[in-house]
Design an enzyme around this catalytic site. Structure first.
Site, mmCIF file in Angstrom:
data_model
loop_
_atom_site.group_PDB
_atom_site.id
_atom_site.type_symbol
_atom_site.label_atom_id
_atom_site.label_comp_id
_atom_site.label_asym_id
_atom_site.label_seq_id
_atom_site.Cartn_x
_atom_site.Cartn_y
_atom_site.Cartn_z
ATOM 1 N N HIS A 57 -33.405 32.333 19.758
ATOM 2 C CA HIS A 57 -32.412 32.012 20.253
ATOM 3 C C HIS A 57 -31.971 31.317 21.553
ATOM 4 O O HIS A 57 -33.165 30.250 21.455
ATOM 5 C CB HIS A 57 -32.694 33.881 21.074
ATOM 6 N N GLU A 86 -38.732 40.021 23.262
ATOM 7 C CA GLU A 86 -38.527 39.721 24.407
ATOM 8 C C GLU A 86 -36.948 41.353 24.306
ATOM 9 O O GLU A 86 -36.623 40.696 23.078
ATOM 10 C CB GLU A 86 -37.384 38.788 25.398
#
Length: 431
Positions: free
Chosen positions: A367, A337
């Site tokens: 994350h 991402e």
């Protein structure tokens, strides 16, 4: 909509448009003689034999065919890079960057391209390149095309006009534009300075994501995608044509504007889209939905449901989930991402992630919300909440995204990004 910027609507439609009456042949593509003594030229972004539903091509009717140009000479790539990125090892560390500053010296779109990351292989027609553009001058006497992939523009600051072989697109923050592989264009600035992001898609052209159980409506609608009408330049002089080909920049002299298409018909043309037209779907019960429900465009790979790249946005919307931690949950993902912020504040990162900034969370790198966001969201009174004045986006890809040497060592990298999670506390006290 001003008369200067007229558009046709409908994603992937078979369009026909002419700047002079009768320039477009009727009933055939390549007559013995074209009206106005124009040349017919076919332009393909898929193989001739691609299935009809996937086949993309145009017919151009132009003042000169594209073969009228000089001999290409190699150029300095500057800070532009192409996958595979091998100049530095790719770390699994979570990364974040401040915005790239617009240079003080005169800089046009080509000179202001900086590659932050890439994956896959341009030569293998898989993966993406992720770039920032910064400019304070229009392209004067210069034209550009990219043979390595189609270009998705995501403006963050300033307005610009994309003058293309197919016509003109005006875009500003909150809108996007896509220029197909190989289309020639120049960039005119309508603001003193511009900055934005580009996803260079080496793989299959973008399509609209399927709606699945949502049904016939919602997400993106074909009617909201706008294509330019024919608008040509009949200019002669000393011009430069710059090509990105097989990972390198080349230039040649050209004695006329290559944007000399008087009429065209087909389905492989530049287009724009207003992100405010995206019809957001969200939970009306509990739990935070997966970000895939915010996909605007997707480039499919050879594996169903696994994208070469998805373009995902996080726009203004209502949050009403009950008994739910509303920000994005902590997670690890097989997909990689790369995020950017166009305006406002992203709900999972209230500090340090600013408009024009970027972050990279690669395959299986953990994350999620920073410590302060976790504390606030875990203890908030859950009333319906409107997320306003915010617009973030994500380029999500099945391939590991490799940052460039510039991205890892440049002044924009935030060396203390990981500190946003250091305040996460242990609450567990045992059984």
């Amino acid at each position: 909509m001003s008369a200067e910027f007229e558009y046709m609507s409908g994603f992937g439609n078979e369009f026909e448009t002419e700047a002079l009456p009768g320039a477009l042949p009727v009933g055939q593509f390549s007559p013995q003689k074209v009206k106005y003594d124009l040349y017919a030229e076919q332009y393909n972004t898929t193989a001739f034999t691609a299935p009809r539903a996937e086949n993309r091509r145009n017919w151009f009717y132009r003042i000169r065919p594209s073969v009228v140009q000089g001999d290409y000479q190699v150029m300095d790539n500057g800070l532009l890079r192409t996958a595979p990125i091998t100049e530095v090892p790719t770390p699994p560390t979570m990364l974040r960057w401040n915005p790239v500053e617009v240079p003080a010296e005169k800089t046009d779109f080509i000179d202001g391209l900086i590659t932050m990351a890439a994956n896959g292989s341009a030569n293998g027609q898989a993966g993406i390149g992720i770039h920032v553009y910064v400019a304070n001058a229009s392209m004067e006497g210069r034209y550009f095309y990219n043979a390595d992939g189609e270009l998705l523009f995501v403006p963050q600051m300033g307005e610009l006009v994309l003058h293309t072989e197919c016509g003109k697109l005006a875009i500003k923050p909150g809108e996007i534009a896509v220029i197909p592989r190989g289309i020639k264009f120049r960039v005119e600035l309508l603001s003193e300075q511009v900055r934005g992001y580009i996803c260079e898609n080496y793989g299959n052209p973008y399509i609209l994501p399927e709606r699945g159980p949502v049904g016939a409506n919602g997400y993106t609608n074909e009617r909201d995608f706008l294509y330019p009408v024919a608008a040509f330049e009949d200019l002669e002089g000393d011009f430069e044509l710059v090509a990105k080909f097989n990972g390198n920049l080349f230039r040649c002299d050209i004695g006329h504007s290559p944007l000399d298409v008087v009429a065209w018909t087909g389905n492989s043309a530049p287009y724009k889209y207003d992100l405010a037209r995206f019809n957001v779907m969200n939970t009306v019960s509990f739990d935070h939905p997966d970000p895939s429900i915010f996909t605007v465009l997707t480039s499919p790979s050879g594996t169903p449901g696994v994208a070469n790249v998805d373009f995902v946005i996080f726009p203004p919307r209502w949050m009403v989930a009950e008994d739910t931690f509303r920000p994005p949950y902590y997670h690890r993902n097989i997909m990689s991402e790369f995020m950017g912020l166009i305006e406002g504040v992203y709900d999972a990162k209230e500090h340090g992630f600013v408009p024009g900034g970027m972050s990279l969370h690669n395959c299986m790198s953990p994350h999620g919300p920073e410590a302060d966001v976790f504390e606030k969201a875990s203890n908030a009174e859950l009333e319906p909440q409107r997320y306003e004045n915010t617009l973030a986006f994500m380029f999500e890809s099945r391939y590991v995204i490799s940052p460039t040497k510039y991205a890892l060592e440049g002044k924009e990298r935030q060396p203390n990004y990981l500190d946003c999670w250091k305040g996460i506390k242990k609450y567990y006290k045992g059984a």
